[in-house]
Write a protein that holds these residues in place. Structure first.
Motif, mmCIF file in Angstrom:
data_model
loop_
_atom_site.group_PDB
_atom_site.id
_atom_site.type_symbol
_atom_site.label_atom_id
_atom_site.label_comp_id
_atom_site.label_asym_id
_atom_site.label_seq_id
_atom_site.Cartn_x
_atom_site.Cartn_y
_atom_site.Cartn_z
ATOM 1 N N ASN A 56 0.555 -10.615 10.982
ATOM 2 C CA ASN A 56 -0.799 -10.037 10.846
ATOM 3 C C ASN A 56 -1.829 -10.857 11.617
ATOM 4 O OD1 ASN A 56 -1.203 -7.651 8.675
ATOM 5 N ND2 ASN A 56 0.635 -8.837 8.239
ATOM 6 N N TYR A 64 0.809 -1.210 0.000
ATOM 7 C CA TYR A 64 0.000 0.000 0.000
ATOM 8 C C TYR A 64 0.849 1.270 0.000
ATOM 9 C CZ TYR A 64 0.783 1.401 4.870
ATOM 10 O OH TYR A 64 1.345 1.852 6.031
ATOM 11 N N GLU A 65 2.114 1.138 0.291
ATOM 12 C CA GLU A 65 2.924 2.344 0.414
ATOM 13 C C GLU A 65 4.047 2.424 -0.620
ATOM 14 O OE1 GLU A 65 6.051 0.572 3.705
ATOM 15 O OE2 GLU A 65 4.654 2.158 4.295
ATOM 16 N N GLU A 120 -0.522 -0.986 11.096
ATOM 17 C CA GLU A 120 -1.434 0.082 10.644
ATOM 18 C C GLU A 120 -2.589 -0.460 9.802
ATOM 19 O OE1 GLU A 120 1.455 2.658 8.872
ATOM 20 O OE2 GLU A 120 1.912 3.627 10.796
ATOM 21 N N ASN A 121 -2.327 -1.460 8.978
ATOM 22 C CA ASN A 121 -3.421 -2.024 8.169
ATOM 23 C C ASN A 121 -4.497 -2.665 9.040
ATOM 24 O OD1 ASN A 121 -2.081 -1.272 5.883
ATOM 25 N ND2 ASN A 121 -1.350 -3.311 5.348
ATOM 26 N N ASN A 122 -4.120 -3.060 10.241
ATOM 27 C CA ASN A 122 -5.093 -3.644 11.172
ATOM 28 C C ASN A 122 -5.628 -2.609 12.167
ATOM 29 O OD1 ASN A 122 -5.332 -6.601 10.574
ATOM 30 N ND2 ASN A 122 -3.109 -6.418 10.661
ATOM 31 N N GLU A 123 -5.367 -1.353 11.861
ATOM 32 C CA GLU A 123 -5.866 -0.231 12.686
ATOM 33 C C GLU A 123 -5.387 -0.282 14.130
ATOM 34 O OE1 GLU A 123 -9.844 -0.777 11.581
ATOM 35 O OE2 GLU A 123 -9.394 -0.053 9.571
ATOM 36 N N SER A 147 3.297 -1.642 8.405
ATOM 37 C CA SER A 147 2.042 -1.810 7.664
ATOM 38 C C SER A 147 1.170 -2.890 8.302
ATOM 39 C CB SER A 147 2.299 -2.095 6.186
ATOM 40 O OG SER A 147 3.272 -3.084 6.021
ATOM 41 N N SER A 148 1.796 -3.927 8.900
ATOM 42 C CA SER A 148 0.989 -4.971 9.556
ATOM 43 C C SER A 148 0.208 -4.369 10.721
ATOM 44 C CB SER A 148 1.890 -6.091 10.075
ATOM 45 O OG SER A 148 2.589 -6.685 9.013
#
Ligand SMILES: Cc1ncc(COP(=O)(O)O)c(C=O)c1O
Length: 403
Positions: free
Chosen positions: A115, A30-31, A143-146, A140-141
Motif C-alpha cells: 500500500n 472491506y470485501e 482499489e482502496n488507493n483508487e 484491494s491495495s
C-alpha cells in the motif's frame, strides 16, 4: 531433536482469524463475504483457509518471547543492528542473495508495504498490473488507493500456470500503467518463477518504465522439486526499479506479530517510501516482532528444515488421496507454499454452492477460488500447514459430500 508437527494445538478462542472468524468469510476487510446459514458446531469445524500454520513457532522463538515478556517493560523500540544483520545473513545463506543492511526498511507487514508503495509511486487512476488469479489483498491495495487493477491473467497449460508475456508487454506499454506487483512464489497457484521468466518480466518493465514490487513472502517454503530464485538474484540490473518484500511470518508462523521488510537497493525509492510511512505515522517496530524475527532467522533453521519435509509429506498425502479416492477433484501441483489450488469444476457447482456444501455439509472451510479472481470459479485453496490427522479428516469429509 523431535518436532511435534503431529501434535494438535487448540487454537479456538485465541482471536485466530482462521479458527474464530469463519463467519466473516474469506475476503479482505472491506470485501468480506459473510457466510450464509448457521455455522456447524464449533467442535466440528475444520478451517483450512487463512495462510497461517497450526504449528507452534520454533522453540527458541517461544523462549525468547517468554523471557522478554517476563521483563515486563514494553516501551517503544527500534531495530538494533543485529536485526538487520540476521536478515542479511538469512538472504545470503538461504537465497544466495547479497543484501546490504541499509537497503532494509521494516514495515508492519507486506500488505502495508504494498500500500505504501502504491501511494508513493503511482497516481490515482493509474494502472497496476497483477497476475491473476492472485492473493486477494493485491486487488484491494490497488482499489482502496483508487488505482486501477490491470490484469495479466496467467495461462494454464496441462494444469501448469504460465505467464502470458505478450499480454504483459501490451499492458505494460500503456503510459498510465506504472507498477507491477509480482507474487513470487505465487499464491494461490504455487508457481515458483524461473530466472528466465523473471528476466523477461524485468525486460518488459525496463522497456516501459514500470516499477516492480516482488512479494517474496513465501520464498522459504519451497518443495524439493523446485528452486526459488529471488528477483534480486535473477535480475541484478533491475534493482534500481525494484522493491522486494519479505518477512519471516510465513516461514516461522509469525504473521500475528506484524513485522516484515521491504528490501530496496535504490536509495531514492527507499527515502520516498520512508516519507510515505512517516506521513502515515508509521515508524518503530513491535517489541515482540523484532525479537521473533531476529531469533527465528538466527536459530530457527533446524525447525524449518524439519517443517519442510512435513509439509511436503502432507502434500504427497493429499495428492495421493485425490488421485486414488476422489479423482473428480484435480490438484495443481505446487512448487512452493503450503497452499494447494484444487479444481472442483467437475462437481458442476457454482462457487457459492460449492463453498456452502463444504462448510455446511462437511464442516470444512477452504478459501473460495473466486476471492483470487474470476479464473478461480470452481477452484478452492486448501491450507495444508496442519497436522496430518487434521488434513486426513478434512479430506475424508470432502469425499463424503462429493456429488
Ligand atoms: C503473497 C502474500 N503476500 C502477503 C501476505 C501477508 O503479508 P503480511 O501479513 O505481512 O501483510 C500473504 C499472506 O497470506 C501472502 O500470501
Amino acid at each position: 531433536m523431535a518436532y511435534q508437527f503431529d501434535h494438535i494445538i487448540d487454537r479456538r478462542r485465541t482471536g485466530s482469524v482462521k479458527w474464530d472468524f469463519i463467519e466473516r468469510g474469506a475476503g479482505h476487510e472491506y470485501e468480506y463475504k459473510p457466510v450464509t446459514g448457521a455455522l456447524p458446531e464449533e467442535a466440528s469445524r475444520l478451517p483450512l483457509w487463512v495462510a497461517d500454520m497450526d504449528f507452534a513457532s520454533p522453540q527458541p522463538v517461544i523462549d525468547a518471547l517468554t523471557a522478554r515478556a517476563q521483563h515486563g517493560v514494553f516501551g517503544y523500540s527500534k531495530a538494533p543492528d543485529s536485526y538487520y544483520e540476521t536478515i542479511v545473513n538469512w538472504m545470503q545463506r538461504r537465497h544466495n542473495w547479497s543484501v546490504k543492511s541499509d537497503w532494509i526498511l521494516t514495515t508492519p507487514g507486506v500488505v502495508p508495504a504494498i500500500n505504501y508503495i502504491i501511494q508513493t509511486f503511482t497516481q490515482p487512476g493509474e494502472g497496476v498490473i497483477i497476475q491473476t488469479p492472485v492473493y486477494h489483498p493485491f486487488y484491494s491495495s490497488i482499489e482502496n488507493n483508487e488505482r486501477r487493477v490491470v490484469r495479466n491473467p496467467l495461462l494454464v497449460q496441462d494444469g501448469r500456470y504460465e505467464i502470458d508475456f505478450d499480454d504483459l508487454a501490451a499492458k505494460a506499454a500503456a503510459p498510465d500503467t506504472t507498477l507491477i506487483v509480482l507474487c513470487s512464489p505465487h499464491n494461490p497457484i504455487g508457481r515458483v518463477w524461473t530466472s528466465a521468466e523473471l528476466q523477461r518480466i524485468a525486460a518488459i518493465c525496463a522497456e516501459n518504465d514500470v516499477l516492480i514490487v516482488s512479494d517474496e513472502i513465501h520464498h522459504d517454503l519451497v518443495y524439493s522439486w523446485a528452486n526459488f530464485t529471488s528477483f534480486g538474484v535473477a535480475c541484478p540490473d533491475a534493482m534500481d526499479r525494484t522493491i522486494i518484500c519479505t518477512a519471516p511470518s510465513k516461514t516461522f508462523n509469525l504473521p500475528g506479530l506484524k513485522t516484515a521488510n521491504a528490501i530496496i537497493p535504490n536509495p531514492e525509492l527507499r527515502a520516498a517510501i520512508s516519507a510515505t510511512m512517516l506521513r502515515n505515522g508509521v515508524f518503530g517496530v513491535s517489541v515482540f516482532g523484532l525479537l521473533a524475527l531476529e531469533t527465528a532467522y538466527a536459530a530457527g533453521e533446524p525447525w524449518l528444515d524439519a517443517l519442510l519435509p512435513y509439509i511436503e509429506d502432507n502434500y504427497r498425502f493429499l495428492e495421493q488421496f485425490f488421485a486414488e479416492q476422489l479423482p473428480s477433484v484435480r490438484v495443481t501441483k505446487p512448487e512452493a507454499t503450503y497452499l494447494v489450488w484444487l479444481d472442483f469444476r467437475d462437481w458442476g457447482l457454482d462457487a457459492d454452492s460449492l463453498n456452502a456444501l463444504l462448510l455446511h455439509e462437511a464442516g470444512v472451510y477452504l478459501n473460495n477460488g473466486t476471492v483470487f479472481g474470476e479464473a478461480g470459479a470452481g477452484f478452492m485453496r486448501i491450507n495444508i500447514a496442519c497436522s496430518r490427522s487434521t488434513l486426513a479428516e478434512a479430506l475424508q469429509r470432502i469425499r463424503q459430500v462429493a456429488p
